[in-house]
Design a protein around this motif. Structure first.
Motif, PDB file in Angstrom:
ATOM      1  N   GLU A  10     -35.845   4.461  -8.130  1.00  0.00           N
ATOM      2  CA  GLU A  10     -34.908   3.457  -7.632  1.00  0.00           C
ATOM      3  C   GLU A  10     -33.500   4.040  -7.631  1.00  0.00           C
ATOM      4  O   GLU A  10     -33.052   4.585  -8.641  1.00  0.00           O
ATOM      5  CB  GLU A  10     -34.942   2.186  -8.494  1.00  0.00           C
ATOM      6  CG  GLU A  10     -36.198   1.354  -8.302  1.00  0.00           C
ATOM      7  CD  GLU A  10     -36.069  -0.029  -8.919  1.00  0.00           C
ATOM      8  OE1 GLU A  10     -36.814  -0.926  -8.494  1.00  0.00           O
ATOM      9  OE2 GLU A  10     -35.205  -0.218  -9.813  1.00  0.00           O
ATOM     10  N   ILE A  11     -32.821   3.905  -6.496  1.00  0.00           N
ATOM     11  CA  ILE A  11     -31.413   4.296  -6.391  1.00  0.00           C
ATOM     12  C   ILE A  11     -30.613   3.015  -6.216  1.00  0.00           C
ATOM     13  O   ILE A  11     -30.877   2.230  -5.294  1.00  0.00           O
ATOM     14  CB  ILE A  11     -31.183   5.237  -5.203  1.00  0.00           C
ATOM     15  CG1 ILE A  11     -32.059   6.486  -5.343  1.00  0.00           C
ATOM     16  CG2 ILE A  11     -29.714   5.639  -5.109  1.00  0.00           C
ATOM     17  CD1 ILE A  11     -32.029   7.389  -4.135  1.00  0.00           C
ATOM     18  N   ALA A  12     -29.664   2.791  -7.107  1.00  0.00           N
ATOM     19  CA  ALA A  12     -28.924   1.530  -7.115  1.00  0.00           C
ATOM     20  C   ALA A  12     -27.433   1.791  -6.950  1.00  0.00           C
ATOM     21  O   ALA A  12     -26.893   2.781  -7.451  1.00  0.00           O
ATOM     22  CB  ALA A  12     -29.176   0.770  -8.419  1.00  0.00           C
ATOM     23  N   GLN A  13     -26.784   0.867  -6.253  1.00  0.00           N
ATOM     24  CA  GLN A  13     -25.346   0.953  -6.008  1.00  0.00           C
ATOM     25  C   GLN A  13     -24.761  -0.435  -6.165  1.00  0.00           C
ATOM     26  O   GLN A  13     -25.228  -1.403  -5.551  1.00  0.00           O
ATOM     27  CB  GLN A  13     -25.082   1.474  -4.597  1.00  0.00           C
ATOM     28  CG  GLN A  13     -23.614   1.565  -4.227  1.00  0.00           C
ATOM     29  CD  GLN A  13     -23.412   2.011  -2.794  1.00  0.00           C
ATOM     30  OE1 GLN A  13     -24.368   2.105  -2.033  1.00  0.00           O
ATOM     31  NE2 GLN A  13     -22.184   2.291  -2.413  1.00  0.00           N
ATOM     32  N   PHE A  14     -23.711  -0.559  -6.988  1.00  0.00           N
ATOM     33  CA  PHE A  14     -23.054  -1.843  -7.215  1.00  0.00           C
ATOM     34  C   PHE A  14     -21.851  -1.972  -6.285  1.00  0.00           C
ATOM     35  O   PHE A  14     -21.105  -1.023  -6.075  1.00  0.00           O
ATOM     36  CB  PHE A  14     -22.599  -1.966  -8.668  1.00  0.00           C
ATOM     37  CG  PHE A  14     -23.730  -2.138  -9.640  1.00  0.00           C
ATOM     38  CD1 PHE A  14     -24.145  -3.401 -10.033  1.00  0.00           C
ATOM     39  CD2 PHE A  14     -24.386  -1.028 -10.155  1.00  0.00           C
ATOM     40  CE1 PHE A  14     -25.190  -3.557 -10.928  1.00  0.00           C
ATOM     41  CE2 PHE A  14     -25.435  -1.170 -11.053  1.00  0.00           C
ATOM     42  CZ  PHE A  14     -25.840  -2.445 -11.441  1.00  0.00           C
TER      43      PHE A  14
ATOM     44  N   CYS B 236     -25.888  -5.678  -6.498  1.00  0.00           N
ATOM     45  CA  CYS B 236     -26.496  -4.371  -6.684  1.00  0.00           C
ATOM     46  C   CYS B 236     -27.525  -4.194  -5.586  1.00  0.00           C
ATOM     47  O   CYS B 236     -28.443  -5.018  -5.447  1.00  0.00           O
ATOM     48  CB  CYS B 236     -27.149  -4.273  -8.056  1.00  0.00           C
ATOM     49  SG  CYS B 236     -27.948  -2.679  -8.358  1.00  0.00           S
ATOM     50  N   GLU B 237     -27.362  -3.143  -4.769  1.00  0.00           N
ATOM     51  CA  GLU B 237     -28.327  -2.850  -3.719  1.00  0.00           C
ATOM     52  C   GLU B 237     -29.236  -1.732  -4.197  1.00  0.00           C
ATOM     53  O   GLU B 237     -28.765  -0.698  -4.676  1.00  0.00           O
ATOM     54  CB  GLU B 237     -27.626  -2.451  -2.427  1.00  0.00           C
ATOM     55  CG  GLU B 237     -28.605  -2.261  -1.282  1.00  0.00           C
ATOM     56  CD  GLU B 237     -27.905  -2.075   0.051  1.00  0.00           C
ATOM     57  OE1 GLU B 237     -28.400  -2.607   1.045  1.00  0.00           O
ATOM     58  OE2 GLU B 237     -26.862  -1.401   0.082  1.00  0.00           O
ATOM     59  N   VAL B 238     -30.549  -1.926  -4.060  1.00  0.00           N
ATOM     60  CA  VAL B 238     -31.528  -1.010  -4.621  1.00  0.00           C
ATOM     61  C   VAL B 238     -32.424  -0.456  -3.518  1.00  0.00           C
ATOM     62  O   VAL B 238     -32.958  -1.212  -2.697  1.00  0.00           O
ATOM     63  CB  VAL B 238     -32.395  -1.717  -5.687  1.00  0.00           C
ATOM     64  CG1 VAL B 238     -33.404  -0.732  -6.288  1.00  0.00           C
ATOM     65  CG2 VAL B 238     -31.517  -2.313  -6.780  1.00  0.00           C
ATOM     66  N   THR B 239     -32.574   0.860  -3.506  1.00  0.00           N
ATOM     67  CA  THR B 239     -33.496   1.540  -2.604  1.00  0.00           C
ATOM     68  C   THR B 239     -34.672   2.061  -3.417  1.00  0.00           C
ATOM     69  O   THR B 239     -34.464   2.821  -4.367  1.00  0.00           O
ATOM     70  CB  THR B 239     -32.812   2.734  -1.914  1.00  0.00           C
ATOM     71  OG1 THR B 239     -31.601   2.317  -1.319  1.00  0.00           O
ATOM     72  CG2 THR B 239     -33.730   3.338  -0.866  1.00  0.00           C
ATOM     73  N   GLU B 240     -35.866   1.667  -3.068  1.00  0.00           N
ATOM     74  CA  GLU B 240     -37.066   2.195  -3.708  1.00  0.00           C
ATOM     75  C   GLU B 240     -37.651   3.283  -2.814  1.00  0.00           C
ATOM     76  O   GLU B 240     -37.919   3.038  -1.638  1.00  0.00           O
ATOM     77  CB  GLU B 240     -38.078   1.084  -3.940  1.00  0.00           C
ATOM     78  CG  GLU B 240     -37.578   0.012  -4.897  1.00  0.00           C
ATOM     79  CD  GLU B 240     -38.523  -1.167  -5.003  1.00  0.00           C
ATOM     80  OE1 GLU B 240     -38.525  -1.816  -6.060  1.00  0.00           O
ATOM     81  OE2 GLU B 240     -39.255  -1.433  -4.031  1.00  0.00           O
TER      82      GLU B 240
ATOM     83  N   TYR C 291     -35.886  -1.885   0.546  1.00  0.00           N
ATOM     84  CA  TYR C 291     -34.639  -2.319  -0.056  1.00  0.00           C
ATOM     85  C   TYR C 291     -34.794  -3.700  -0.689  1.00  0.00           C
ATOM     86  O   TYR C 291     -35.575  -4.524  -0.235  1.00  0.00           O
ATOM     87  CB  TYR C 291     -33.560  -2.451   1.026  1.00  0.00           C
ATOM     88  CG  TYR C 291     -32.813  -1.187   1.354  1.00  0.00           C
ATOM     89  CD1 TYR C 291     -31.492  -1.044   0.980  1.00  0.00           C
ATOM     90  CD2 TYR C 291     -33.411  -0.157   2.072  1.00  0.00           C
ATOM     91  CE1 TYR C 291     -30.770   0.090   1.304  1.00  0.00           C
ATOM     92  CE2 TYR C 291     -32.706   0.981   2.409  1.00  0.00           C
ATOM     93  CZ  TYR C 291     -31.378   1.103   2.017  1.00  0.00           C
ATOM     94  OH  TYR C 291     -30.668   2.225   2.345  1.00  0.00           O
ATOM     95  N   TYR C 292     -33.991  -3.937  -1.715  1.00  0.00           N
ATOM     96  CA  TYR C 292     -33.735  -5.304  -2.153  1.00  0.00           C
ATOM     97  C   TYR C 292     -32.343  -5.326  -2.764  1.00  0.00           C
ATOM     98  O   TYR C 292     -31.713  -4.282  -2.967  1.00  0.00           O
ATOM     99  CB  TYR C 292     -34.803  -5.825  -3.134  1.00  0.00           C
ATOM    100  CG  TYR C 292     -34.821  -5.180  -4.496  1.00  0.00           C
ATOM    101  CD1 TYR C 292     -34.042  -5.679  -5.540  1.00  0.00           C
ATOM    102  CD2 TYR C 292     -35.651  -4.088  -4.763  1.00  0.00           C
ATOM    103  CE1 TYR C 292     -34.086  -5.117  -6.805  1.00  0.00           C
ATOM    104  CE2 TYR C 292     -35.692  -3.509  -6.022  1.00  0.00           C
ATOM    105  CZ  TYR C 292     -34.911  -4.031  -7.050  1.00  0.00           C
ATOM    106  OH  TYR C 292     -34.947  -3.468  -8.296  1.00  0.00           O
ATOM    107  N   ALA C 293     -31.841  -6.521  -3.038  1.00  0.00           N
ATOM    108  CA  ALA C 293     -30.506  -6.661  -3.610  1.00  0.00           C
ATOM    109  C   ALA C 293     -30.545  -7.646  -4.759  1.00  0.00           C
ATOM    110  O   ALA C 293     -31.423  -8.527  -4.822  1.00  0.00           O
ATOM    111  CB  ALA C 293     -29.497  -7.110  -2.560  1.00  0.00           C
ATOM    112  N   GLU C 294     -29.598  -7.485  -5.667  1.00  0.00           N
ATOM    113  CA  GLU C 294     -29.440  -8.388  -6.802  1.00  0.00           C
ATOM    114  C   GLU C 294     -28.033  -8.981  -6.752  1.00  0.00           C
ATOM    115  O   GLU C 294     -27.061  -8.241  -6.635  1.00  0.00           O
ATOM    116  CB  GLU C 294     -29.622  -7.637  -8.120  1.00  0.00           C
ATOM    117  CG  GLU C 294     -30.992  -7.023  -8.300  1.00  0.00           C
ATOM    118  CD  GLU C 294     -31.069  -6.038  -9.448  1.00  0.00           C
ATOM    119  OE1 GLU C 294     -32.184  -5.797  -9.918  1.00  0.00           O
ATOM    120  OE2 GLU C 294     -30.000  -5.517  -9.866  1.00  0.00           O
ATOM    121  N   GLU C 295     -27.944 -10.279  -6.834  1.00  0.00           N
ATOM    122  CA  GLU C 295     -26.654 -10.940  -7.020  1.00  0.00           C
ATOM    123  C   GLU C 295     -26.526 -11.241  -8.506  1.00  0.00           C
ATOM    124  O   GLU C 295     -27.390 -11.895  -9.098  1.00  0.00           O
ATOM    125  CB  GLU C 295     -26.555 -12.219  -6.199  1.00  0.00           C
ATOM    126  CG  GLU C 295     -25.187 -12.863  -6.277  1.00  0.00           C
ATOM    127  CD  GLU C 295     -25.047 -14.070  -5.353  1.00  0.00           C
ATOM    128  OE1 GLU C 295     -23.995 -14.730  -5.416  1.00  0.00           O
ATOM    129  OE2 GLU C 295     -25.980 -14.349  -4.577  1.00  0.00           O
TER     130      GLU C 295
END
Length: 291
Positions: free
Chosen positions: A56-60, A69-73, A78-82
């Motif tokens: 997982e590569i994550a970027q805030f 936080c946007e996450v690339t698997e 992709y998915y995102a976290e609020e």
């Protein structure tokens, strides 16, 4: 008489200084601003192994008052976290304090649940660590985001800039349009950020739906409309386009109206009034790790 007293005071002060009775101490240089929790979170890219999805590569990213936080698997999508702190001011506390921050974390993706939230969200404690961030549940389970400073960010404006330049030419957004603009109508919030390099950010929020954040590039087209190409956080590389007629009023307002029948970005089908307002924008946006 007043002039006489003034001259006497000046002479007396000079004598005291020469005698060493009064010492004028120069002001100490101002210390650099202390790093905040938000600074620490948004200054890196994070890489962690995942047993099911490879890595997982994550970027805030922080826009306005929204932390995402946007996450690339690598083996999935992709998915995102609020990430919603109970106390938003905790993000601006000194990073050195290291205190856990109670948050609600809500996930969403353009590839599942029709883009809606994946449920009501999880209650977590978010805490900075020596090498990144840890999120803990009430029963002690946790997941981590580990800094990887040599990893380029998964989303940049570079590709959008190249694509829109091929269509509409070199950067040409007027200086008076650059800056941050906001519009709040009831429970709906819009933020528009145009930077001097013609990069583009916008946010659209309405109750009960995942926040929409778009990152891309913009130009003024031959008809004078503001056009943009962008990607949406949590929606991988799906392209989105926007076009608006615009007007700057004499009292400093920005009027936008969508040139599309269904504006997918800012929902400005009717004339929408924006006001200049300072907006916090944080994250790693370019290939070399600089904003």
């Amino acid at each position: 008489m007043k002039h006489v007293f003034f001259r006497l005071a000046v002479v007396t002060l000079g004598l005291l200084l020469l005698a060493g009775c009064i010492r004028i101490v120069p002001l100490a240089p101002r210390e650099e601003a202390e790093q905040t929790v938000l600074d620490a979170i948004c200054s890196s890219v994070y890489v962690d192994p995942d047993a099911d999805e490879g890595e997982e590569i994550a970027q805030f990213i922080f826009v306005g008052d929204t932390l995402l936080c946007e996450v690339t698997e690598t083996l999935a999508a992709y998915y995102a976290e609020e990430i919603i702190p109970d106390d938003p001011s905790a993000l601006f506390a000194p990073a050195a304090d290291g205190a856990p921050i109670p948050v609600t974390l809500r996930r969403f993706s353009g590839f599942s649940m029709f883009g809606e939230y994946w449920g009501d969200g999880a209650r977590l404690q978010m805490q900075l660590t020596d090498d990144g961030i840890v999120f803990r549940t009430e029963n002690g389970a946790e997941f981590r985001r580990t800094r990887s400073d040599g990893t380029p960010p998964p989303r940049t404006t570079d590709a959008r800039q190249s694509e829109i330049e091929a269509r509409l030419g070199a950067p040409n957004v007027p200086d008076e349009l650059c800056g941050s603009w906001t519009c709040r109508e009831g429970d709906v919030e819009r933020i528009l950020i145009l930077r001097e390099d013609d990069s583009f950010w916008c946010l659209y929020r309405e109750p009960e739906y995942p926040v929409r954040v778009y990152i891309g590039a913009c130009r003024i087209d031959e008809e004078g409309s503001l056009r943009c190409l962008a990607g949406r956080v949590g929606w991988a590389d799906v392209p989105f386009e926007g076009a608006w007629s615009w007007e700057l009023t004499g009292d400093g307002l920005l009027l936008l109206r969508s040139d599309e029948p269904d504006d997918p970005l800012l929902a400005c089908e009717a004339e929408t009034v924006f006001r200049r307002e300072d907006v916090t924008l944080a994250g790693v946006f370019s290939e070399n790790g600089e904003e």
